[in-house]
Design an enzyme around this catalytic site. Structure first.
Site, PDB file in Angstrom:
ATOM      1  N   ASP A  42      -6.994 -32.741  38.864  1.00 26.85           N
ATOM      2  CA  ASP A  42      -6.001 -33.790  39.082  1.00 26.85           C
ATOM      3  C   ASP A  42      -6.045 -34.215  40.545  1.00 26.85           C
ATOM      4  OD1 ASP A  42      -5.165 -33.898  36.509  1.00 26.85           O
ATOM      5  OD2 ASP A  42      -3.145 -33.118  36.848  1.00 26.85           O
TER       6      ASP A  42
ATOM      7  N   ARG B  17      -9.625 -38.477  29.460  1.00 27.26           N
ATOM      8  CA  ARG B  17      -9.634 -38.470  30.926  1.00 27.26           C
ATOM      9  C   ARG B  17     -10.977 -37.994  31.455  1.00 27.26           C
ATOM     10  NH1 ARG B  17      -3.645 -35.992  32.519  1.00 27.26           N
ATOM     11  NH2 ARG B  17      -2.411 -37.513  31.341  1.00 27.26           N
TER      12      ARG B  17
ATOM     13  N   ASP C  83      -2.978 -28.127  31.072  1.00 32.25           N
ATOM     14  CA  ASP C  83      -2.842 -29.498  31.557  1.00 32.25           C
ATOM     15  C   ASP C  83      -4.217 -30.051  31.938  1.00 32.25           C
ATOM     16  OD1 ASP C  83      -1.308 -31.792  31.994  1.00 32.25           O
ATOM     17  OD2 ASP C  83      -1.194 -31.380  34.138  1.00 32.25           O
TER      18      ASP C  83
END
Length: 661
Positions: free
Chosen positions: A189, A236, A185
């Site tokens: 984050d 990202r 992932d």
């Protein structure tokens, strides 16, 4: 030890300011003058543009200090890391070597008030995630590699959530000098209205979704992202969703992963209602280097774009970061070199931990108490300018400590107490006592301000410093006292400890430099105080060197000063503690300026032991007090070749603290 009366004239004040005034008035040049330049932080060099303090948004609203004020611990296994990271109390947690997390992809929960830092540049967490739960506050994660939780075939991270670091609804977090690579992932984050975040000097490599921010419709997050290297990361970089303020500067973007999917290959994206300012970054071979939703605002200035294509969105006013905090922009052209060299784990960061007094710990002793027993790496205790009235003891099980005054001059930071030897002998009297090996003190003054004139005691000796450890260094330090100011000793008569003192100032009257340690005093000022006598104002040294140790005290390339009457001060006498016959003093004073206060016969007997049986000598001294007489042994040229600074200090481990100057 018992000495002759050492009363000084009443009212003979001894303030640091007066000392520095005298030194300046005497025109002592480099060895006596104040150091005018601000000291370099122990964890930086002039070429290493980082600090041990959080900057950017993480520095606001009370700042981010991590585990400051707590104990320092070193961990080498998952169980210890998990226990300390989740503890309620603050900790500075040092990760030594590689910690493999099991089961694969498991979380290490990090609680509030923690610093997690890699030791050297090899501290790493493998197959696991650092996780900050909602409500967590004040966390620093530095100098780690977090790697290899990637599940083969799951390039989009849809089946696992194995981030390197994940946080939800937290505040005050600093992520600095880490390497994140090949995880499941996201790498990083920062989610759900987390606030006051800084992400700096990290490497994001070999990954799909590098760095995401947001995941709510609230525009609350304030984040600084600077000097990071995004290399081989497809998207990202970061994705900033509904950030109140996102300040990105001096980041480096290279080698984006295409993966035959150019539509979703992009650099930085201001999404939702994000206000983003992007400055002086460097993009090389990046598709869609920066883009913004129609509802977002993005201001870009000063960046370099090389072989870029796709979206380069700029609209709206966003915000002015300088209204929130100060920062320095590096030129965009310098970013590739700076970031490639100084991002990711750094040996000089992980090699030492800095404890701030009084910012993190109220006293110097409290900071010493926080150092782990058996400490194997450097811990710097950075002491802010001020007067600290306390006693400090560095025990033998806490080596590798640096006491660092952070003022402009050694007189700015003073550790002082006023205990005489009547209450506990030399050990109880000493303001600072160093029993550990490998301790350095610099840019500080140590003082014992016991007022001899105001008290009638049998034991009026009052130590500013006592050392027992080996490989002790004092640089640009001051030692203030009267009788027995500085004792450099060792744990036992036959144990040799070494002390190196450079560019320093020592004052006293009776035996004020004494003990059995091998001690070199170089490029320093020694002040022999006037006790008001016309015939005997005291002794500079009282060595008690073990008979089989060829090296006791060496005073070299220094200056002894005094306002005592001419011919009223001795260079030394032999101390035999408890009548120990095997303590045969060795003292050499060479290439040193001597004042008129020095006697023509400067060595005397002590407690029934003749000075002539000791090993006292001079070599090439000069000044009005350096006349050669029959009672002043002079070292020969041949012997002097074997009595250098290196000879005194090298021991069996070739210790050479002077070599770095």
């Amino acid at each position: 030890m018992t000495h002759l009366d050492s009363k000084r004239l009443p009212g003979a004040g001894r303030t640091v300011a007066a000392v520095m005034g005298l030194v300046a008035a005497l025109g002592l040049g480099a060895i006596g003058e104040a150091q005018g330049a601000a000291p370099v932080s122990p964890t930086t060099t002039t070429a290493a543009p980082w600090s041990d303090r959080a900057h950017g948004f993480a520095s606001l609203a009370g700042g981010t200090t991590g585990g400051a004020g707590g104990k320092v611990v070193t961990v080498t296994d998952q169980a210890s890391l998990a226990r300390y990271a989740a503890a309620e109390e603050p900790y500075i947690i040092r990760v030594a070597g590689s910690i493999e997390v099991a089961p694969f992809g498991s979380d290490i929960v990090v609680g509030s008030d923690k610093t997690i830092v890699g030791v050297g540049d090899t501290g790493e967490i493998v197959h696991g995630e650092l996780h900050l739960n909602p409500g967590t506050s004040n966390v620093i994660i530095r100098n780690l590699t977090i790697r290899d939780s990637y599940v083969e075939g799951d390039w989009d991270g849809k089946t696992t959530d194995f981030d390197a670091i994940q946080m939800d609804t937290v505040d005050h977090v600093w992520i600095d000098h880490n390497r994140f690579t090949h995880m499941g992932d996201g790498l990083l984050d920062i989610r759900k209205d987390s606030q006051y975040i800084t992400v700096s000097h990290n490497q994001f490599t070999n990954h799909n979704k590098a760095f995401g921010i947001g995941w709510t419709s609230n525009a609350l997050t304030q984040i600084t992202v600077d000097h990071n290297w995004f290399k081989g990361t497809k998207q990202r970089n970061p994705s900033a969703d509904n950030c109140a303020y996102a300040h990105l500067y001096n980041n480096y973007f290279t080698d984006q992963v295409r993966d035959d999917d150019p539509v979703w290959t992009y650099g930085s994206w201001a999404r939702g209602r994000t206000k983003m300012v992007l400055e002086n970054s460097y993009y090389d071979g990046v598709r869609h280097p920066y883009q913004a939703d129609a509802t977002a605002e993005l201001v870009e200035r000063g960046s370099i774009l090389k072989n870029t294509s796709g979206r380069h969105d700029e609209w709206g006013d966003a915000f002015d970061p300088r209204e929130f905090y100060r920062y320095r922009l590096d030129p965009a052209a310098a970013v590739p070199a700076l970031v490639s060299r100084f991002s990711g784990p750094q040996e000089r960061i992980g090699d030492s931990v800095t404890l701030h007094v009084p910012g993190d710990y109220p006293t110097v002793q409290a900071a010493v108490d926080a150092v782990p027993r058996g400490n194997a790496s450097t811990v710097v205790i950075a002491v802010a300018p001020g007067t600290y009235r306390e006693k400090v003891h560095i025990p033998s099980n806490k080596p590798n400590i640096v006491l660092q005054g952070t003022g402009q001059d050694r007189s700015d930071t003073v550790i002082v107490y006023d205990t005489p030897a009547e209450y506990g002998g030399s050990t109880g009297s000493a303001t600072v006592r160093i029993d550990a090996n490998d301790v350095t003190a610099r840019n500080l003054t140590f003082s014992n301000d016991f007022d001899e004139a105001a008290h009638e005691l049998r034991g009026e000796q009052a130590l500013a410093m006592k050392t027992n450890g080996d490989r002790i260094v004092f640089e640009n330090t001051g030692f203030l006292g009267n009788q027995d100011t500085l004792m450099t000793n060792s744990p036992s008569l036959t144990t040799v400890s070494r002390v190196y003192i450079r560019d320093s100032y020592i004052e006293g009257d009776v035996d004020f430099i004494y003990g059995r340690a091998t001690t070199v005093i170089e490029r320093s000022v020694i002040r022999a105080l006037n006790r008001g006598s016309t015939t005997n104002n005291g002794w500079v040294t009282a060595a008690s060197t073990w008979k089989d140790n060829p090296y006791g005290f060496l005073i070299t390339d220094s200056k002894i000063v005094s306002d005592a009457p001419d011919g009223s001060f001795h260079l030394g006498r032999p101390w035999h503690p408890g009548g120990e016959p095997d303590a045969i003093a060795q003292v050499l004073i060479r290439n040193t300026e001597l004042p008129a206060a020095i006697k023509s016969s400067p060595w005397t007997d002590m407690s029934g032991f003749s000075w002539k049986d000791a090993r006292f000598s001079e070599y090439r001294n000069y000044g009005p007090g350096a006349a050669v007489t029959a009672d002043r042994p002079q070292m020969s040229e041949d012997a002097a070749r074997d009595h250098t600074v290196a000879d005194y200090l090298q021991g069996t481990d070739n210790w050479a603290p002077y070599a770095r100057h």
